[in-house]
Design an enzyme around this catalytic site. Structure first.
Site, short mmCIF file in Angstrom:
data_model
loop_
_atom_site.label_atom_id
_atom_site.label_comp_id
_atom_site.label_asym_id
_atom_site.label_seq_id
_atom_site.Cartn_x
_atom_site.Cartn_y
_atom_site.Cartn_z
N TYR A 164 -14.81 -4.44 3.20
CA TYR A 164 -13.49 -5.22 3.11
C TYR A 164 -13.37 -6.56 3.30
O TYR A 164 -13.56 -7.10 4.41
CB TYR A 164 -12.66 -4.05 3.53
CG TYR A 164 -11.02 -4.78 3.38
CD1 TYR A 164 -10.29 -4.43 2.12
CD2 TYR A 164 -10.49 -5.86 4.13
CE1 TYR A 164 -9.11 -4.76 1.86
CE2 TYR A 164 -9.10 -6.09 3.78
CZ TYR A 164 -8.58 -5.73 2.58
OH TYR A 164 -7.26 -6.43 2.69
N TYR A 176 0.87 -1.19 -0.11
CA TYR A 176 0.11 0.01 -0.17
C TYR A 176 0.79 1.35 0.09
O TYR A 176 0.82 2.15 1.04
CB TYR A 176 -0.78 0.01 1.16
CG TYR A 176 -1.83 -1.36 1.46
CD1 TYR A 176 -2.70 -1.54 0.53
CD2 TYR A 176 -1.76 -1.80 2.59
CE1 TYR A 176 -3.57 -2.66 0.74
CE2 TYR A 176 -2.50 -2.93 2.97
CZ TYR A 176 -3.55 -3.39 2.00
OH TYR A 176 -4.26 -4.51 2.07
N ASP A 196 -17.74 -12.40 7.81
CA ASP A 196 -16.08 -12.13 7.83
C ASP A 196 -15.81 -11.75 9.21
O ASP A 196 -16.04 -10.37 9.49
CB ASP A 196 -15.76 -11.39 6.71
CG ASP A 196 -14.23 -11.13 6.57
OD1 ASP A 196 -13.83 -11.56 7.52
OD2 ASP A 196 -14.00 -10.76 5.55
N LYS A 205 -6.47 -12.68 11.52
CA LYS A 205 -6.01 -11.48 12.33
C LYS A 205 -5.60 -11.90 13.95
O LYS A 205 -4.54 -12.26 14.26
CB LYS A 205 -6.89 -10.38 12.36
CG LYS A 205 -6.97 -9.69 10.76
CD LYS A 205 -6.87 -8.04 10.71
CE LYS A 205 -6.35 -7.57 9.57
NZ LYS A 205 -7.59 -7.63 8.41
C1 LIG Z 1 -7.62 -8.10 7.08
C2 LIG Z 1 -8.95 -8.45 6.58
C3 LIG Z 1 -9.18 -9.46 5.75
C4 LIG Z 1 -7.73 -9.94 4.82
O1 LIG Z 1 -6.87 -10.56 5.49
P1 LIG Z 1 -5.38 -11.04 5.24
O2 LIG Z 1 -4.89 -11.73 6.09
O3 LIG Z 1 -4.92 -9.62 5.24
O4 LIG Z 1 -5.50 -11.47 3.64
C5 LIG Z 1 -10.19 -9.96 5.24
N1 LIG Z 1 -11.57 -9.48 5.84
C6 LIG Z 1 -11.39 -8.50 7.00
C7 LIG Z 1 -12.88 -8.19 7.51
C8 LIG Z 1 -10.31 -8.28 7.10
O5 LIG Z 1 -9.96 -7.00 8.31
#
Ligand SMILES: *Cc1c(COP(=O)(O)O)cnc(C)c1O
Length: 420
Positions: free
Chosen positions: A147, A19, A241, A270
């Site tokens: 996202y 980025y 997600d 995460k």
């Molecule tokens: C960070 C994130 C992703 C992507 O995860 P990566 O490990 O960076 O591929 C997908 N969905 C959400 C909600 C996120 O915060």
């Protein structure tokens, strides 16, 4: 900046940074080590990490319990393939995740990154319908402000106007990007979309409670109940997600658990390993899993990341779950939330500020327009804080071990830049 280590100067010609327009960006800060809520830089400065390394290090860095678990696993078996082989850390972790998640979200598929777990959830949803003999359901409904990752398929379910992925418009098949059903009008609009297009839709995908990277936008649990109702009414799957909100960030261990809404598939990453090692999971309900349970080898899920279920990462995740089971986070999240609210509220009314909001251990100052990320990062660092704005928001998502004094340092850094 004066004490740049040699490795940084030499490697800068070879490392492609994320980025970042590298030609004009200042060099990255060189980290020598980490401890608790702090980054210790190569030049000796200490910064309080306001964002827990992209929301991963929920228990702080180098937590002794996680470190010991990873060290012990390193002595035993750092990695084995998951095809045809099994190991205790992954099997124990799957058992514990199934127990911690609500409803019958009981079937855990491991991967290594968040984006890949979202890709897997999307493949699960599409193949769920194929395996059940229903054809033509390969599209998704996703939401403005959302996202879900940077890979090709996950980009299609991100907000198309948010900018980051707009160059790739048209490369992949378009999905249906709707407004979140926050009121009756938007609920009716989504209902109409599903009535019209439902037969080509495999699933609805949403970040429950907080749309993270799309701007730290909050919505209430009523939205999630509406989505569950609409998904059921139109016979489509619902994917949560929880890669950002999972593991306590909003005050509940999982948003789905707190909201009392059970999706058909949930994705986690995460904070899953407490920010120690890369790991992710797509976790399905029994009904989704049973569509793959068959005498037909062609009905199997043909996916298997090389490093899936890595034992070191699973050991870290099990140790992180131990820390969640002690329950101290339940008091820390509201404690940090109060500190964020008190410290950020004075930003309301400052030039360009359109909103200040706090949920769980997430504090947000939103601006009318995008803020100068690099310049502000430098000013936050001068104030002793590591804070990296995103688009129009300056946000804080500190580790749960961050002390009141450290939270105050973080909000003071924000105020010093925002309020002048
Ligand atoms: C960070 C994130 C992703 C992507 O995860 P990566 O490990 O960076 O591929 C997908 N969905 C959400 C909600 C996120 O915060």
């Amino acid at each position: 900046m004066d004490h740049q280590p040699a490795w940084l100067a030499q490697g800068a010609a070879h490392v492609w940074r994320p980025y970042c327009q590298m030609k004009t960006a200042p060099p990255p800060l060189a980290v020598a080590r980490t401890e608790g809520a702090r980054l210790i830089l190569a030049d000796g400065r200490e910064l309080v990490d306001g964002i827990a390394s992209w929301w991963t290090a929920c228990h702080g860095y180098n937590h002794p319990h996680i470190r010991a678990a990873v060290q012990a696993q390193l002595e035993t078996a750092p990695h084995v393939m998951f095809g045809g082989l099994a190991h205790e850390p992954a099997y124990r972790l799957a058992t514990r995740l199934a127990k911690a998640l609500p409803g019958d979200l009981d079937h855990v598929f491991f991967a290594e990154s968040g984006s890949v777990s979202v890709e897997i959830a999307m493949k699960m949803a599409i193949q769920y319908w194929i395996n059940r003999g229903v054809h033509g359901r390969a599209r998704f409904v996703a939401f403005r402000g959302g996202y879900h990752g940077d890979t090709l398929a996950t980009m299609t379910v991100c907000d198309p106007e948010e900018g980051m992925h707009s160059l790739f418009a048209g490369v992949m098949p378009a999905q249906h990007i709707a407004a979140l059903p926050t009121d009756e009008a938007s609920e009716a609009a989504l209902d109409r979309l599903l009535a019209e297009k439902g037969r080509e839709i495999a699933a609805i995908i949403v970040e429950p409670r907080v749309q993270g990277a799309g701007g730290m936008l909050f919505h209430d649990d009523q939205v999630l109940r509406r989505l569950r109702r609409l998904a059921d009414a139109h016979g489509v799957l619902l994917i949560f997600d929880e890669i950002f909100v999972g593991f306590g960030r909003t005050g509940d261990i999982f948003a789905c658990e707190g909201a009392g809404v059970v999706p058909d598939i949930v994705t986690l990453s995460k904070s899953l390993t407490g920010g120690t090692l890369p790991l992710s999971a797509a976790i399905a309900t029994r009904a989704v899993f049973e569509a793959f349970w068959s005498d037909d080898p062609g009905a199997a899920l043909m996916h298997g990341p090389t490093y899936m279920g890595n034992p070191l990462a699973c050991a870290a995740a099990n140790a992180s779950l131990d820390l969640f089971e002690t329950g101290t986070w339940r008091a820390d999240v509201p404690r940090i939330g109060e500190g964020l609210r008190a410290g950020l509220e004075p930003c309301r009314g400052a030039p360009g500020v359109v909103d200040v909001r706090v949920l769980g251990a997430i504090g947000v100052v939103e601006f009318q327009a995008a803020v100068p990320v690099q310049a502000w990062c430098q000013r936050f660092a001068e104030a002793g804080a590591w804070i990296r704005p995103m688009g129009k928001v300056v946000y804080l998502t500190p580790a749960f071990v961050t002390s009141d004094a450290e939270v105050e340092l973080l909000t003071r850094a924000v105020r010093s830049v925002v309020c002048g």
